[in-house]
Design a protein around this motif. Structure first.
Motif, PDB file in Angstrom:
ATOM      1  N   LEU A   1      36.927  36.940  44.609  1.00  0.00           N
ATOM      2  CA  LEU A   1      37.724  38.095  44.155  1.00  0.00           C
ATOM      3  C   LEU A   1      38.518  38.773  45.270  1.00  0.00           C
ATOM      4  CD1 LEU A   1      35.138  39.723  41.740  1.00  0.00           C
ATOM      5  CD2 LEU A   1      37.393  38.867  41.077  1.00  0.00           C
TER       6      LEU A   1
ATOM      7  N   ILE B   1      41.847  40.652  44.066  1.00  0.00           N
ATOM      8  CA  ILE B   1      41.911  42.110  43.895  1.00  0.00           C
ATOM      9  C   ILE B   1      42.898  42.727  44.883  1.00  0.00           C
ATOM     10  CG2 ILE B   1      40.572  44.258  43.884  1.00  0.00           C
ATOM     11  CD1 ILE B   1      39.941  42.344  41.550  1.00  0.00           C
TER      12      ILE B   1
ATOM     13  N   LEU C   1      42.364  46.906  46.061  1.00  0.00           N
ATOM     14  CA  LEU C   1      41.291  46.732  47.041  1.00  0.00           C
ATOM     15  C   LEU C   1      41.221  48.003  47.898  1.00  0.00           C
ATOM     16  CD1 LEU C   1      39.284  44.466  48.025  1.00  0.00           C
ATOM     17  CD2 LEU C   1      40.876  44.110  49.915  1.00  0.00           C
TER      18      LEU C   1
ATOM     19  N   TYR D   1      36.767  48.391  43.762  1.00  0.00           N
ATOM     20  CA  TYR D   1      37.957  48.379  42.896  1.00  0.00           C
ATOM     21  C   TYR D   1      38.581  49.758  42.912  1.00  0.00           C
ATOM     22  CZ  TYR D   1      35.129  44.451  41.503  1.00  0.00           C
ATOM     23  OH  TYR D   1      34.347  43.322  41.556  1.00  0.00           O
TER      24      TYR D   1
ATOM     25  N   ILE E   1      43.286  49.706  38.773  1.00  0.00           N
ATOM     26  CA  ILE E   1      42.562  49.188  37.602  1.00  0.00           C
ATOM     27  C   ILE E   1      42.039  50.420  36.861  1.00  0.00           C
ATOM     28  CG2 ILE E   1      40.760  47.629  36.772  1.00  0.00           C
ATOM     29  CD1 ILE E   1      40.855  46.194  39.468  1.00  0.00           C
TER      30      ILE E   1
ATOM     31  N   HIS F   1      30.172  49.184  39.301  1.00  0.00           N
ATOM     32  CA  HIS F   1      30.980  48.158  38.635  1.00  0.00           C
ATOM     33  C   HIS F   1      30.179  47.380  37.617  1.00  0.00           C
ATOM     34  CE1 HIS F   1      28.865  46.288  41.941  1.00  0.00           C
ATOM     35  NE2 HIS F   1      29.184  45.084  41.524  1.00  0.00           N
TER      36      HIS F   1
ATOM     37  N   VAL G   1      37.193  45.004  34.917  1.00  0.00           N
ATOM     38  CA  VAL G   1      37.978  44.081  35.750  1.00  0.00           C
ATOM     39  C   VAL G   1      38.114  42.734  35.022  1.00  0.00           C
ATOM     40  CG1 VAL G   1      38.021  42.814  37.945  1.00  0.00           C
ATOM     41  CG2 VAL G   1      37.223  45.187  37.883  1.00  0.00           C
TER      42      VAL G   1
ATOM     43  N   VAL H   1      41.974  42.339  34.821  1.00  0.00           N
ATOM     44  CA  VAL H   1      42.509  41.446  35.857  1.00  0.00           C
ATOM     45  C   VAL H   1      42.381  39.971  35.456  1.00  0.00           C
ATOM     46  CG1 VAL H   1      42.299  40.700  38.272  1.00  0.00           C
ATOM     47  CG2 VAL H   1      42.013  43.122  37.681  1.00  0.00           C
TER      48      VAL H   1
END
Length: 615
Positions: free
Chosen positions: A246, A250, A256, A443, A448, A464, A470, A474
């Motif tokens: 990721l 990301i 990020l 994140y 996001i 998360h 995500v 994503v």
């Protein structure tokens, strides 16, 4: 019916250990693991109790699929009131320990009170003893596990324990099993330390019986393993690259968090990515990554086993760190790396090893260091206070902070309190990137949008793993949604949160949800536990668990004001990437989320919601 049907209750104050039948009415309403342990905890403690007091309890719990042939059926949870947040704490771990407890014939272990001296619990099937742990106190996780295996003359005994961080009640201390699998978040290890409980060593030889429909269970688990194997994420991406796959993804979508969320993209992301772990180093020609590894019953095998460069400054005179050991996961690599602007892969591995060795959550640790580095650059903290120059990007400062926090020395004691307390103490409370006192994972809520709402409303503080939108925003799993819009996110977050509660409570890994939906879990639960576990029933169970956790937090003193993100994410636009100029649209999403949840404007359960869910 897939539950062992009994629990262990251990009174650490008196030393009494007794067996109790599992409350099967609760098991059917809350399933197991996260849900069932939370039901026990919230029924037995005052929500306002001090988390580090003798009145708090701490529970190790398995799910009905733990220890079975269901893929990833090795999970267990540690549930308590968390010292980092003061909210419900439920931390999940893989490895082999959970399956071992189930195969010893126990669904959960409840610890109450506090021992006057260090102890560990030894479980060998029905034989259970509290034993003296004076010789283990002060030892690391790794030393503790090795000592117990030798002492018990059983290399197959499984150990769940704390290191120095838990003993010293670092507020983000973890409970670690199998050397580098951890119930990592919310400070569950600090509660263990406060109770003078060093370890639980378990050996189970009974297997898991009581499957409701064994033939159907074999058939359906085989089918669902094929779904995982055929999926691009669970069959290819995670086995090859682990969660670290990721890092570049990301970063490219501009989400990020970098340098304590001042930026949303990290120029050094490629240096600490999965791809960087897999290529040979320039220094010795060997790749960082040695192999992948699986937990009990797992067909994904996302775990990393890595080897550090022996000539790196962090370990040049420390041969104990030269062997292959648990490698970087995405969240740890982000928190130790991008969050601090550090792009030295070897130092990230070193800091990660210290977190495993002494039992610390690398997410909260790394994110707290990010706040320290920002305070240093502002001139609020000095070299004299910290013991080292600590600008963003300093690999040496990161290594040093990991050492002194793990040992509880110097400024490490302050870092061990987490970023909320630290930033408040030094006059800049807005610089903690946390919700309810728990630090963000990897994140950015501006890039996001659904994750911002998921962080704000998570029952255990920023997380998360309580609603991983995500996947949708994503990766397009199970459907693609736009990460930059607030539209539809309240409903999306609720759906992810409720489903995740079922995955956790069943005793399987949340990573299966990259390929499975609840409709893949349902037939496995029904075959193991009984036909009553329909889709409608499981959906209700997930929602019931979420609302039970929320209700506990409300009784503990949390209000709608605590469903809030840091000012930085609400007022400072992202500086680069697709989300450039955007802030979190939390204010737009939150009222709709409350409505979807059946809560009032103050974030409290409405009477009809309580009635419908049987709370």
């Amino acid at each position: 019916m897939s539950w062992a049907g009994k629990i262990l209750r251990v009174n650490l104050t008196t030393g009494e250990v007794k067996s109790e039948p599992l409350n099967m009415e609760w098991a059917r309403a809350y399933l197991g693991s996260r849900g069932l342990a939370t039901k026990y905890l919230t029924s037995e403690i005052d929500p306002k109790v001090d988390p580090l007091s003798t009145e708090n309890k701490i529970i190790w719990s398995t799910g009905p699929l733990t220890g079975t042939m269901a893929s990833t059926g090795g999970r267990y949870t540690v549930v308590t009131k968390g010292p980092l947040t003061g909210a419900i704490a439920c931390s999940n771990s893989g490895g082999y320990w959970g399956a071992e407890l189930k195969m010893a014939g126990w669904d959960m272990v409840i610890f109450e009170g506090a021992s006057p001296r260090p102890v560990f619990l030894y479980i060998e099937d029905d034989k259970v003893e509290l034993r003296d742990a004076a010789h283990l106190w002060g030892k690391s996780v790794w030393e503790t596990e090795g000592t117990l295996k030798k002492e018990l003359q059983d290399p197959l005994v499984r150990v769940s324990c704390i290191g120095k961080a838990g003993e010293q009640q670092v507020l983000f201390a973890a409970v670690v099993n199998d050397l580098h699998r951890a119930a990592g978040r919310s400070g569950v290890g600090a509660v263990m330390g406060a109770k003078n409980l060093k370890a639980i060593a378990v050996r189970g030889t009974q297997g898991v019986g009581n499957i409701a429909d064994p033939k159907e269970f074999m058939k359906v688990t085989f089918e669902k393993k094929k779904v995982l194997a055929d999926n691009a994420v669970t069959g290819q991406g995670l086995p090859a690259y682990g969660t670290q796959v990721l890092m570049n993804v990301i970063n490219e979508v501009g989400a990020l968090p970098t340098r304590n969320h001042r930026d949303s993209q990290f120029e050094g992301a490629k240096d600490i990515s999965a791809e960087a772990m897999a290529v040979p180093r320039k220094t010795d020609g060997k790749p960082h990554l040695v192999t992948n590894q699986a937990c009990f019953g797992c067909t994904i095998a996302c775990g990393r086993i890595s080897k550090i460069d022996e000539k790196h400054f962090s370990v040049e005179n420390k041969p104990q760190y030269w062997g292959a050991s648990g490698g970087l996961e995405y969240e740890a690599a982000w928190a130790l790396g991008a969050a601090n602007g550090v792009n030295d892969l070897e130092v990230l591995q070193y800091a990660n090893l210290l977190c495993n060795e002494e039992g610390m959550d690398p997410i909260s640790f790394g994110a707290t260091v990010g706040a320290v580095m920002e305070l240093y650059e502002m001139g609020v903290l000095t070299k004299e206070q910290l013991g080292i120059e600590a600008p963003f990007g300093s690999a040496r400062a990161l290594a040093y902070f990991a050492e002194i926090t793990a040992r509880g020395e110097g400024f490490g004691k302050e870092i061990g309190q987490g970023s909320k307390r630290l930033t408040a103490k030094y006059g800049h409370p807005d610089l903690t990137m946390s919700v309810k006192g728990q630090e963000f994972p990897a994140y950015d809520a501006r890039g996001i949008q659904g994750m911002g709402l998921a962080y704000a409303t998570s029952n255990r503080g920023a997380c998360h793993l309580r609603g991983y939108t995500v996947a949708s925003e994503v990766l397009g799993i199970p459907v693609k949604t736009d990460p930059l819009t607030a539209d539809g996110k309240p409903e999306l977050v609720k759906a992810f949160q409720d489903a995740t509660a079922v995955f956790d409570s069943a005793g399987i890994c949340i990573f299966t949800s990259f390929a499975w939906t609840l409709s893949d879990v349902q037939p496995q639960v029904a075959a193991a536990c009984g036909a009553e576990f329909t889709m409608d029933n499981l959906n209700t169970i997930g929602e019931r668990i979420w609302n039970m956790e929320r209700d506990f937090n409300n009784q503990a003193g949390f209000t709608a004001q605590d469903d809030m993100l840091p000012k930085r994410l609400l007022t400072e636009g992202a500086k680069s990437g697709p989300a450039k100029g955007l802030t979190s649209k939390l204010g737009e999403m939150l009222p709709k989320y409350y409505e979807a949840r059946g809560w009032d404007a103050n974030g409290q359960l409405k009477p009809e919601t309580r009635t419908r869910l049987g709370l």
